[in-house]
Design a protein around this motif. Structure first.
Motif, PDB file in Angstrom:
ATOM      1  N   GLY A 166     -35.661 -66.080 -26.329  1.00  0.00           N
ATOM      2  CA  GLY A 166     -35.493 -66.064 -25.076  1.00  0.00           C
ATOM      3  C   GLY A 166     -35.279 -67.576 -24.552  1.00  0.00           C
ATOM      4  N   SER A 167     -35.571 -68.595 -25.693  1.00  0.00           N
ATOM      5  CA  SER A 167     -35.443 -69.965 -25.235  1.00  0.00           C
ATOM      6  C   SER A 167     -33.775 -70.356 -25.407  1.00  0.00           C
ATOM      7  CB  SER A 167     -36.497 -70.929 -26.004  1.00  0.00           C
ATOM      8  OG  SER A 167     -37.747 -70.312 -25.718  1.00  0.00           O
ATOM      9  N   ASN A 168     -32.978 -69.269 -25.735  1.00  0.00           N
ATOM     10  CA  ASN A 168     -31.761 -69.722 -25.868  1.00  0.00           C
ATOM     11  C   ASN A 168     -30.705 -68.707 -25.237  1.00  0.00           C
ATOM     12  OD1 ASN A 168     -29.457 -68.105 -28.084  1.00  0.00           O
ATOM     13  ND2 ASN A 168     -29.015 -70.121 -27.671  1.00  0.00           N
ATOM     14  N   SER A 216     -36.530 -76.400 -26.560  1.00  0.00           N
ATOM     15  CA  SER A 216     -37.071 -75.359 -25.713  1.00  0.00           C
ATOM     16  C   SER A 216     -37.877 -74.315 -26.639  1.00  0.00           C
ATOM     17  CB  SER A 216     -35.652 -74.648 -24.894  1.00  0.00           C
ATOM     18  OG  SER A 216     -36.389 -73.749 -23.969  1.00  0.00           O
ATOM     19  N   SER A 217     -38.962 -74.145 -26.243  1.00  0.00           N
ATOM     20  CA  SER A 217     -39.943 -73.224 -27.227  1.00  0.00           C
ATOM     21  C   SER A 217     -41.108 -73.009 -26.384  1.00  0.00           C
ATOM     22  CB  SER A 217     -40.264 -73.867 -28.332  1.00  0.00           C
ATOM     23  OG  SER A 217     -41.033 -73.147 -29.152  1.00  0.00           O
ATOM     24  N   LYS A 218     -41.560 -71.888 -25.904  1.00  0.00           N
ATOM     25  CA  LYS A 218     -42.696 -71.639 -25.200  1.00  0.00           C
ATOM     26  C   LYS A 218     -43.744 -71.911 -26.225  1.00  0.00           C
ATOM     27  CE  LYS A 218     -45.218 -67.810 -23.214  1.00  0.00           C
ATOM     28  NZ  LYS A 218     -45.193 -66.401 -23.012  1.00  0.00           N
ATOM     29  N   THR A 219     -43.657 -71.810 -27.562  1.00  0.00           N
ATOM     30  CA  THR A 219     -45.018 -71.883 -28.225  1.00  0.00           C
ATOM     31  C   THR A 219     -45.212 -73.083 -28.963  1.00  0.00           C
ATOM     32  OG1 THR A 219     -43.805 -70.981 -29.869  1.00  0.00           O
ATOM     33  CG2 THR A 219     -45.271 -69.406 -28.834  1.00  0.00           C
ATOM     34  N   PHE A 220     -43.873 -73.625 -29.120  1.00  0.00           N
ATOM     35  CA  PHE A 220     -43.621 -74.929 -29.826  1.00  0.00           C
ATOM     36  C   PHE A 220     -44.015 -74.751 -31.146  1.00  0.00           C
ATOM     37  CE2 PHE A 220     -42.632 -79.417 -30.504  1.00  0.00           C
ATOM     38  CZ  PHE A 220     -41.575 -79.743 -29.673  1.00  0.00           C
ATOM     39  N   THR A 221     -44.067 -73.600 -31.766  1.00  0.00           N
ATOM     40  CA  THR A 221     -44.133 -73.328 -33.170  1.00  0.00           C
ATOM     41  C   THR A 221     -43.184 -72.629 -34.128  1.00  0.00           C
ATOM     42  OG1 THR A 221     -45.330 -71.457 -32.639  1.00  0.00           O
ATOM     43  CG2 THR A 221     -46.726 -73.326 -32.886  1.00  0.00           C
ATOM     44  N   THR A 222     -42.140 -72.219 -33.157  1.00  0.00           N
ATOM     45  CA  THR A 222     -41.389 -71.377 -33.961  1.00  0.00           C
ATOM     46  C   THR A 222     -40.355 -72.161 -35.039  1.00  0.00           C
ATOM     47  OG1 THR A 222     -41.035 -70.272 -31.578  1.00  0.00           O
ATOM     48  CG2 THR A 222     -39.115 -69.840 -33.400  1.00  0.00           C
ATOM     49  N   THR A 223     -40.636 -71.733 -36.140  1.00  0.00           N
ATOM     50  CA  THR A 223     -39.989 -72.564 -37.361  1.00  0.00           C
ATOM     51  C   THR A 223     -38.634 -73.203 -37.117  1.00  0.00           C
ATOM     52  OG1 THR A 223     -41.413 -71.000 -38.551  1.00  0.00           O
ATOM     53  CG2 THR A 223     -40.060 -72.560 -39.712  1.00  0.00           C
ATOM     54  N   MET A 364     -34.763 -54.492 -26.040  1.00  0.00           N
ATOM     55  CA  MET A 364     -35.248 -53.842 -27.536  1.00  0.00           C
ATOM     56  C   MET A 364     -36.381 -54.374 -27.687  1.00  0.00           C
ATOM     57  SD  MET A 364     -32.030 -52.539 -29.728  1.00  0.00           S
ATOM     58  CE  MET A 364     -31.113 -53.875 -29.949  1.00  0.00           C
ATOM     59  N   GLU A 365     -36.777 -55.817 -27.643  1.00  0.00           N
ATOM     60  CA  GLU A 365     -37.894 -56.547 -27.793  1.00  0.00           C
ATOM     61  C   GLU A 365     -38.981 -55.960 -26.815  1.00  0.00           C
ATOM     62  OE1 GLU A 365     -38.344 -60.938 -29.472  1.00  0.00           O
ATOM     63  OE2 GLU A 365     -38.606 -60.950 -27.423  1.00  0.00           O
ATOM     64  N   SER A 366     -38.555 -55.615 -25.571  1.00  0.00           N
ATOM     65  CA  SER A 366     -39.583 -55.150 -24.664  1.00  0.00           C
ATOM     66  C   SER A 366     -39.953 -53.648 -24.864  1.00  0.00           C
ATOM     67  CB  SER A 366     -38.855 -54.997 -23.230  1.00  0.00           C
ATOM     68  OG  SER A 366     -38.610 -56.459 -22.830  1.00  0.00           O
TER      69      SER A 366
HETATM   70  O1  F6P Z   1     -39.855 -63.921 -32.466  1.00  0.00           O
HETATM   71  C1  F6P Z   1     -39.551 -63.510 -31.040  1.00  0.00           C
HETATM   72  C2  F6P Z   1     -39.703 -64.691 -29.930  1.00  0.00           C
HETATM   73  O2  F6P Z   1     -41.131 -64.793 -29.968  1.00  0.00           O
HETATM   74  C3  F6P Z   1     -39.257 -64.234 -28.648  1.00  0.00           C
HETATM   75  O3  F6P Z   1     -40.026 -63.406 -27.745  1.00  0.00           O
HETATM   76  C4  F6P Z   1     -38.997 -65.591 -28.179  1.00  0.00           C
HETATM   77  O4  F6P Z   1     -38.183 -65.662 -26.992  1.00  0.00           O
HETATM   78  C5  F6P Z   1     -38.609 -66.305 -29.406  1.00  0.00           C
HETATM   79  O5  F6P Z   1     -39.490 -65.542 -30.271  1.00  0.00           O
HETATM   80  C6  F6P Z   1     -38.829 -67.940 -28.847  1.00  0.00           C
HETATM   81  O6  F6P Z   1     -39.929 -68.322 -29.028  1.00  0.00           O
HETATM   82  P1  F6P Z   1     -40.377 -69.791 -28.764  1.00  0.00           P
HETATM   83  O7  F6P Z   1     -39.947 -69.832 -27.158  1.00  0.00           O
HETATM   84  O8  F6P Z   1     -41.959 -69.898 -28.338  1.00  0.00           O
HETATM   85  O9  F6P Z   1     -39.912 -70.704 -29.449  1.00  0.00           O
END
Ligand code: F6P
Length: 560
Positions: A166-168, A216-223, A364-366
């Motif tokens: 979603g951040s892309n 851009s990362s909602k969680t700022f933890t996406t590897t 599909m993720e929904s």
């Molecule tokens: O792994 C799936 C997901 O959590 C998506 O739902 C989300 O859009 C994507 O990873 C990126 O997450 P984030 O914005 O926290 O880096």
């Protein structure tokens, strides 16, 4: 445990299969399997008028489906019995309908141009949304007019958005769709893959002095995102004499401000996100910053306005005339009742070339799930696999399958009346193909028609008999058509909002929580463990034999 109105509502929910309309549809589908769509057209001259809806910037035609008046009546009853209107109210008012994560779902607040107050935990979220929108406006204007400068005093020429999912997908899909609306040359690049080839290819032609990175990362933890962000940071630092200039080149969009600051982003460069915005529904928030930077804030605002117009339609139109509700019902009808397991998305506009990829995540993720809101395994097919590509390219690749395979694949055809960059005759050719394909899928061609045609052309009977079976198109393949007036920011905003609400309604009808994504966690966790094994050149003997064999092979072949 949190005990919300949503929980109460869920407990009251009857299994869908016990609803009177559901049971009627189960019987009705047997009848509908015996009638083909072209016969339904023959029997009802009003069918197109009846089964199409005019929306602010597009026409939605759903008449080429295996539906009759009775089907629609039963489907509308299903929507009523599933209390779609009540759920819609919960969505818009900020109730915690993402029940497994105990969160509100408020992407609609992000485009709430009417600005009416929306309370979450006794706070009006519109205050924070407005502040962020003003920040996006101010920042994008500074960057676009050249007042925001890099470390050497030069204006920014290139934006690199680092983010995934979603951040892309949302921002990239929209910047591609609306490219022609930019009145200024600002290059935008997207890095989502953790494959170093992508980031190397993006960075190598760029001048660090004129690049702005958005992490851009909602969680700022996406590897994937953090690894790429570190590469970008080191690439810039190699050019800097004074590291305080990092703040001229790095901003972040996140709901985890502290993590972004710890990473090295200046606090004032963090654009806020909130946990009530789902990643795949977030392009309307600061996640859409690359859109505002690349195309201008006015375009971004018009995009929000287009979505808002569609929200208004969704909230006010009667169920029978409500495009997102109908789109959802048709999808439930096709997948759950008629058993069509996949669904093609076929845009006929080059600017929409990323729409299918975007909708794959959104849909599909929904809804790619198989337990109900109250945790029971569903006993009906939920949603189809979403796939497809640009229509014309698809015609010369996989349409053979759409026309003649033993599987029936419902398809959404999406085109626009005016081209984004008109050239004589191009648009007519494009739209003629769109119309012809959906017509062919419905009408097909019978053995008798083929025989008559070949006979008239003078072919011998033996040849006719041998070739005819190969030429039969059984037809009766359902499609929707969405004809946009043009690829304008408003039309694109409306189109995306249409699908967002369709996804939501489909989730309500199927009793699915559309806003979590637990299915992506298992693989993420395992990848972290395996990554450690690969880095340390070790392996865990407890892996299954295949995974273990592959790890060992990778390690043995990866010796430098
Ligand atoms: O792994 C799936 C997901 O959590 C998506 O739902 C989300 O859009 C994507 O990873 C990126 O997450 P984030 O914005 O926290 O880096």
């Amino acid at each position: 445990m949190f005990f919300s109105d949503t929980d109460i509502l869920m407990k009251k929910m009857k299994p869908r299969t016990s609803l009177p309309s559901w049971m009627k549809l189960v019987k009705h589908v047997i009848q509908m399997k015996k009638i083909d769509i072209k016969t339904l057209f023959r029997e009802d001259r009003q069918r197109f008028n009846k089964f199409s809806i005019r929306l602010p910037h597009m026409l939605f035609d759903f008449s080429k489906n295996n539906i009759s008046d009775e089907t629609m009546k039963n489907l509308i009853s299903l929507a009523h019995e599933c209390e779609v209107e009540k759920w819609r109210e919960k969505l818009f008012s900020g109730m915690a309908i993402n029940s497994t994560e105990e969160r509100a779902v408020l992407h609609t607040a992000l485009r709430n141009i009417g600005n009416s107050a929306i309370q979450v935990n006794n706070e009006n979220v519109m205050t924070a949304i407005d502040a962020t929108l003003t920040k996006i406006e101010h920042f994008s204007r500074l960057v676009r007019c050249g007042e925001w400068q890099g470390y050497s005093g030069k204006a920014i020429t290139d934006i690199v958005n680092i983010g995934v999912g979603g951040s892309n997908l949302g921002p990239q899909m929209v910047t591609e769709a609306l490219k022609n609306h930019s009145n200024k040359q600002m290059n935008v690049h997207y890095v989502s893959n953790v494959d170093s080839t992508q980031i190397s290819n993006v960075l190598s032609p760029l001048n660090p002095a004129t690049v702005l990175f958005i992490i851009s990362s909602k969680t700022f933890t996406t590897t994937e995102t953090i690894i790429n962000a570190k590469i970008a940071m080191n690439w810039l630092k190699a050019e800097l004499v004074d590291e305080s200039a990092i703040k001229q080149h790095f901003v972040s969009v996140t709901a985890n401000k502290q993590k972004a600051i710890d990473f090295g982003i200046a606090e004032e460069n963090v654009f806020e996100l909130w946990n009530w915005v789902g990643g795949r529904f977030s392009l309307w928030s600061a996640v859409g910053l690359p859109i505002a930077l690349a195309l201008g804030f006015d375009v971004f605002k018009e995009l929000l306005e287009g979505a808002y117009e569609l929200d208004q339609h969704f909230c006010s139109a009667a169920l029978e005339d409500n495009a997102p509700i109908i789109l959802a019902l048709i999808s439930v009808w096709n997948c759950t009742f008629l058993g069509r397991k996949s669904q093609a998305i076929l845009p006929y506009d080059q600017p929409l070339h990323m729409l299918t990829a975007y909708l794959q995540q959104a849909e599909m993720e929904s809804n790619g799930k198989s337990v109900t809101l109250n945790g029971n395994l569903v006993n009906y097919p939920t949603v189809p696999l979403i796939w497809g590509t640009l229509g014309i390219n698809g015609q010369h690749a996989f349409y053979q399958y759409l026309h003649q395979s033993s599987n029936i694949v419902p398809a959404d055809f999406i085109g626009s009346i005016k081209s984004a960059s008109p050239l004589a005759k191009h648009q007519d050719t494009l739209i003629a193909n769109l119309l012809a394909q959906s017509q062919a899928l419905m009408m097909g061609v019978s053995e008798q028609e083929i025989q008559e045609d070949l006979k008239a052309k003078g072919y011998k009977e033996a040849y006719i008999n041998s070739i005819a079976p190969h030429k039969i198109h059984r037809g009766n393949r359902p499609t929707n058509t969405l004809l946009l007036n043009s690829i304008s920011p408003r039309a694109i905003g409306g189109l995306i909002a249409l699908y967002e609400h369709k996804i939501f309604v489909q989730g309500v009808i199927l009793q699915i929580c559309s806003f979590d994504q637990w299915g992506v966690e298992l693989g993420k966790g395992l990848a972290t463990e395996i990554q450690k094994e690969l880095a340390e050149n070790q392996y865990n003997k407890d892996h299954d034999a295949s995974t273990l064999g592959l790890i060992k092979y990778y390690q043995s072949e990866n010796i430098v």
